[in-house]
Enzyme design. Sequence first.
Site, PDB file in Angstrom:
ATOM      1  N   ARG A 141      -5.491   5.458 -13.334  1.00  0.00           N
ATOM      2  CA  ARG A 141      -5.067   4.059 -13.178  1.00  0.00           C
ATOM      3  C   ARG A 141      -5.970   3.390 -12.141  1.00  0.00           C
ATOM      4  NH1 ARG A 141       0.551   6.369 -13.849  1.00  0.00           N
ATOM      5  NH2 ARG A 141       1.470   5.187 -15.551  1.00  0.00           N
ATOM      6  N   CYS A 145       0.555   9.131 -22.703  1.00  0.00           N
ATOM      7  CA  CYS A 145       0.412   9.156 -21.247  1.00  0.00           C
ATOM      8  C   CYS A 145       1.543   8.409 -20.536  1.00  0.00           C
ATOM      9  CB  CYS A 145      -0.945   8.607 -20.815  1.00  0.00           C
ATOM     10  SG  CYS A 145      -1.163   6.874 -21.203  1.00  0.00           S
ATOM     11  N   GLU A 170       0.608   0.208 -26.781  1.00  0.00           N
ATOM     12  CA  GLU A 170       1.734  -0.103 -25.889  1.00  0.00           C
ATOM     13  C   GLU A 170       2.534  -1.295 -26.372  1.00  0.00           C
ATOM     14  OE1 GLU A 170       0.740   0.593 -21.554  1.00  0.00           O
ATOM     15  OE2 GLU A 170      -1.030  -0.519 -22.180  1.00  0.00           O
ATOM     16  N   ASN A 200       5.751   3.991 -21.825  1.00  0.00           N
ATOM     17  CA  ASN A 200       6.633   3.193 -20.942  1.00  0.00           C
ATOM     18  C   ASN A 200       6.737   1.775 -21.483  1.00  0.00           C
ATOM     19  OD1 ASN A 200       6.354   5.463 -19.398  1.00  0.00           O
ATOM     20  ND2 ASN A 200       4.990   4.538 -17.898  1.00  0.00           N
ATOM     21  N   ASP A 201       5.584   1.186 -21.712  1.00  0.00           N
ATOM     22  CA  ASP A 201       5.602  -0.186 -22.217  1.00  0.00           C
ATOM     23  C   ASP A 201       6.040  -0.239 -23.672  1.00  0.00           C
ATOM     24  OD1 ASP A 201       4.906  -1.983 -20.095  1.00  0.00           O
ATOM     25  OD2 ASP A 201       2.975  -0.980 -20.015  1.00  0.00           O
ATOM     26  N   HIS A 213       0.796  -1.238   0.000  1.00  0.00           N
ATOM     27  CA  HIS A 213       0.000   0.000   0.000  1.00  0.00           C
ATOM     28  C   HIS A 213       0.815   1.267   0.000  1.00  0.00           C
ATOM     29  CE1 HIS A 213      -2.611  -2.934   2.353  1.00  0.00           C
ATOM     30  NE2 HIS A 213      -2.883  -3.003   1.079  1.00  0.00           N
ATOM     31  N   ARG A 237      -8.940   4.039 -17.203  1.00  0.00           N
ATOM     32  CA  ARG A 237      -8.403   2.845 -17.859  1.00  0.00           C
ATOM     33  C   ARG A 237      -8.975   1.613 -17.181  1.00  0.00           C
ATOM     34  NH1 ARG A 237      -1.984   2.118 -18.119  1.00  0.00           N
ATOM     35  NH2 ARG A 237      -2.124   1.727 -15.893  1.00  0.00           N
ATOM     36  N   ARG A 282      13.507  -1.429 -18.019  1.00  0.00           N
ATOM     37  CA  ARG A 282      14.249  -0.280 -17.497  1.00  0.00           C
ATOM     38  C   ARG A 282      14.467  -0.346 -15.991  1.00  0.00           C
ATOM     39  NH1 ARG A 282      10.492   4.859 -17.391  1.00  0.00           N
ATOM     40  NH2 ARG A 282       8.570   3.837 -16.868  1.00  0.00           N
TER      41      ARG A 282
HETATM   42  C1  PEP Z   1       2.665   3.090 -20.111  1.00  0.00           C
HETATM   43  O1  PEP Z   1       2.978   1.921 -20.310  1.00  0.00           O
HETATM   44  O2  PEP Z   1       3.276   4.051 -20.605  1.00  0.00           O
HETATM   45  C2  PEP Z   1       1.518   3.410 -19.241  1.00  0.00           C
HETATM   46  C3  PEP Z   1       1.042   4.624 -19.150  1.00  0.00           C
HETATM   47  O3  PEP Z   1       1.023   2.404 -18.500  1.00  0.00           O
HETATM   48  P1  PEP Z   1       1.643   1.926 -17.102  1.00  0.00           P
HETATM   49  O4  PEP Z   1       0.599   2.125 -16.092  1.00  0.00           O
HETATM   50  O5  PEP Z   1       1.919   0.510 -17.432  1.00  0.00           O
HETATM   51  O6  PEP Z   1       2.876   2.734 -16.857  1.00  0.00           O
HETATM   52 MG    MG Z   2       1.524   0.372 -19.687  1.00  0.00          MG
END
Ligand code: PEP
Ligand code: MG
Length: 757
Positions: free
Chosen positions: A467, A673, A602, A625-626, A361, A503, A636
Site C-alpha cells: 500500500r 488481497c 473492487e 474489503n471494498d 501517523h 499498488r 462496515r
Molecule cells: C480492499 O479493498 O480489499 C483492499 C485490499 O484495499 P484497501 O486498501 O482499500 O483495503
Molecule cells: Mg480497496
Amino acid sequence: MVERQRTILLSLRQITEEVRAQVSFENKISLLVERIRATTGADCCSLYLTDALGQYLRLAATDGLSQAAVGKATLKLGEGLVGYVGLKQELLDLADAPSHPNFKYLPEVGEDEYCSFLGVPVVNLGKLSGVLVVQSRERLRFGELEESFMVTLAAQVASIIANYRAESSENAVKRYRGEHGSGGIAIAKAVVWQAGVSLDDLQILYSDDPQLQQELFHQCIFQLQTEMDRAALEMEEKQKKQAAFGYMSGYGRLLDDTSFQDEVDNEIVRRNLTAPSAIKVVVQQRLEQVNREDEQDKYFDLRDFAQVLVSRLLNTEQLHQTHQDSPIVLVSRSFPAAIVAQLSKERIAGFVAVDSGVSSHTAVLARDLGIPSVIGVQLDLNTVDGHDIIVNGQTAEVLVDPSPSVALEYGQLESQSREQADLYSKERFEKGVTLDGSRIFIELNAGLSHDAVAELPQQTDGIGLYRTEIAFMLSEGFPLEQTQYEWYVKLLRQYSKLPVTMRTLDVGGDKDLSYLPIREQNPALGWRGVRITLDQPQILKTQLHAMLRAHAECGNLQVMVPMVSRLEEAQAVRQIFDECFEELQQSLDRELAKPKFGLMLEVPSVVYLLEELAGLCDFFSIGSNDLISYLLAVDRNNPKVTRFYDPFHPAVVRCLGYLNRKSRELGREIVVCGEMAGSPLGALLLLSLGYERLSMNYSEMGRVRYLVRRVSLPELREVGERAVQGGSCEQIRSLYLTYAHSQGLDRIIELAEQSAK
Ligand code: PEP
Ligand code: MG
C-alpha cells in the site's frame, strides 16, 4: 382449541405482569420458568443465558432440572440441543430429543426422564441473549400453540435480560465504540497522556531576561531532539526504520524547523515574552493557518508539540511515571508521536485515541504493525487514567473497568491467541501445501510491516499488496520521484527473490493525505483511487517512473491499480504505464523485462467487464474489503450495519466463484488481497472456490499457513460447489464450520470469531 388459545393468551399477559413486578432478576427468571412450565403443561422449563462474550450458554433458572446445576451447567454455542437453538437462532420442537444428532447428555442436570423438547432463542437487537426450553416426559411434539406462546414470551424475556444486563454491576463495564479499530486485543492499565498545560489556559507572561528565556527554549528543543534521536536509533536497531521514521516525522519536522525557532526567539525579544508565552503566540498564529477539519494530522501534531514544549518549560509535564515496567494502553486525545517516542515500544500494548484522525501517523503505524488500537472513541480522559482497559481492535471497542469475569474471558482469549501464535510460528518457514499436495501461495499485505520482523521474506511467497499510500501519508507533501525510488528499490531488494506487487496511490475514501484534503458528502462513492491519479496524471507518472526505475535494478516488480470502475480508466492507466516503461527503456538504452500489470477488482461494475479488462492486464487482484462493501451496500465501520457485512452472503460467494472461474478461462492469474483472505473461515471459502493466491497482513500469515497445511483441496472444492448453491449466510458459513470441525480446526476458527465479536 379456541379455549386453550384463550387460556394461553391470558397467561401470557399475566406472566409478563407478574415477572415485571419482581424486583430481583433471579426472582424474575425463577418465576418465569415456573409459570411457563405450568401454562404449557410441560414437566420442565429452563432458561439458559449467554456469557459476556456470547460463546457459552449457562443454565440460569429451571423448574424441573437439578437446582444444583443452576449457574454451573454450561454448553458451548452449537453444543447440545440448547447450543444448537442458540447458534441457529431457530426454534426446535422435537418429540424425541435424545434421537436428534445434536443431543448431548449432561449428567449433572438430571434430564434423563425427559423426551420431548421445545427450545426458542432469546434474541435482543439481533444478538442472542439466551435460550428458553420446555421439556416433557411424553414423546409428543409441543405444537404450534406452545411454539407461538414461547416465541412471544422469549421476546419479553429478551427485554428483561437486556435491562438487567444494562443495570447489573456484573455488566456495568463502561463500553465505548470507536470509529475505527485495528489489530487484536490488548488488556492493560490505561495511561492517559495529556499535555500538563493546555495552550488555551496558558497566561501570557512577560520576562525582563530575554536571554535566559531564549536559552531555556533552546535547551528544551535540544533535549527533545536528543530524546527523539535516541528513540529513533533504538527503533532502527530493531529493524523498524520505517516505523521510526513514522513516529518521528510529525514532531521531528517541527523540531528541525528553524523558522519556528526564529519566530519564538523573535517574540521573546520583541515583546519581552517568557518562552512558554512566545511559543503559545507563535503556535496559535500557525494553528490559525491550518484547517482543523482538512489537515487533522498537521493540526494535532502542532498542538501536541507546543503542549509538550510548554509543559516541559513549566516543569509540569506529566508523563506518568506509574506502571513503568508493565505494558500499558496509551490513551490520548490524538496520538502524540513525541510521547510514543519516549516510551519503550515493547510496553505499548495498545492505543486509544479520542480524536478520529484515522490517517494520523501513529494510527497508520498501529494498523500496519498490528498494535491493537481504537480511534475516535468518545471517552472522558479524566476518568480512565490507571484504570483497567481492554482494547478490541477487531470490533473497535474499548472496555473500561471490566468486571473480573469479563476481564478473565478477554484474558483467556488473549492468551489463547498467543498460544496459538506460538503454534503457528513453528511452521513459519514451511510452504502453503495442502494435504493433497496442492500449492497455495501465501503473500503479504504491507505498508510498513514488511520491516516489522526479521526473516519475513523467508516466510512469504511475495508481497501481494504494497500500500504505497502509507508512505505518502507519512510525508509532508507529495514525495519526489527520487524519494519514492529509494523506498521502492529498498523494498524490491529486501524481497529480491519474490514478486512484489506495488499498488499505485490509493487515497480518498477513508484514506486522506494531509496535503491533499478531500471533503466530500459521500467519500466511499467519491474521488478516490485511480480516479484521483488519472485526474492528476503527474502524480501517477512520477510514481510509475520511480517504481519502474527500481524495477530496472531488481526485476521483481508487479504493478496494480486500485478502484477501477470503467474500461476507459483501465485503458488510460495501461497507456500511461506502457509509455513510462518505454521512456525508461529509451533512457537506459536497454531492453527490460516488463513488470506484470494488474487491475484490482473492487467495484461491482468490473465483474461484468472481465473479458475486456483481461485484454489490458496480466492479472487481477480482488480487493474484497471494498468489493463486499459495494456489493452489499454496507459500510462496515458503521456499527448499525456491520453485521450485514458478510463474506458468506450468497451474492458474495457466487460473485467470488464467478471471478475465479472466469479469470482462469481468460488465462489471468487472480489473487485476493482483502481481509477475508487472512481470516481462517474466509480463507477456507476462497480455497473452496478455487483461489490459490491469498494475500494478507503479516499477523495473519501464520494461521492461514497452518490451516492450509491441514485441509484437502478436493474435499474443499466439494464444499465450494455446495456453497455457491447456498441460500443464506448462515447456511453457507455452517458448511465451512462443519468442514473445519472435520479437520480438527475448530479452535482456530473459534478464536478468530471470538475476538471479532
Ligand atoms: C480492499 O479493498 O480489499 C483492499 C485490499 O484495499 P484497501 O486498501 O482499500 O483495503
Ligand atoms: Mg480497496
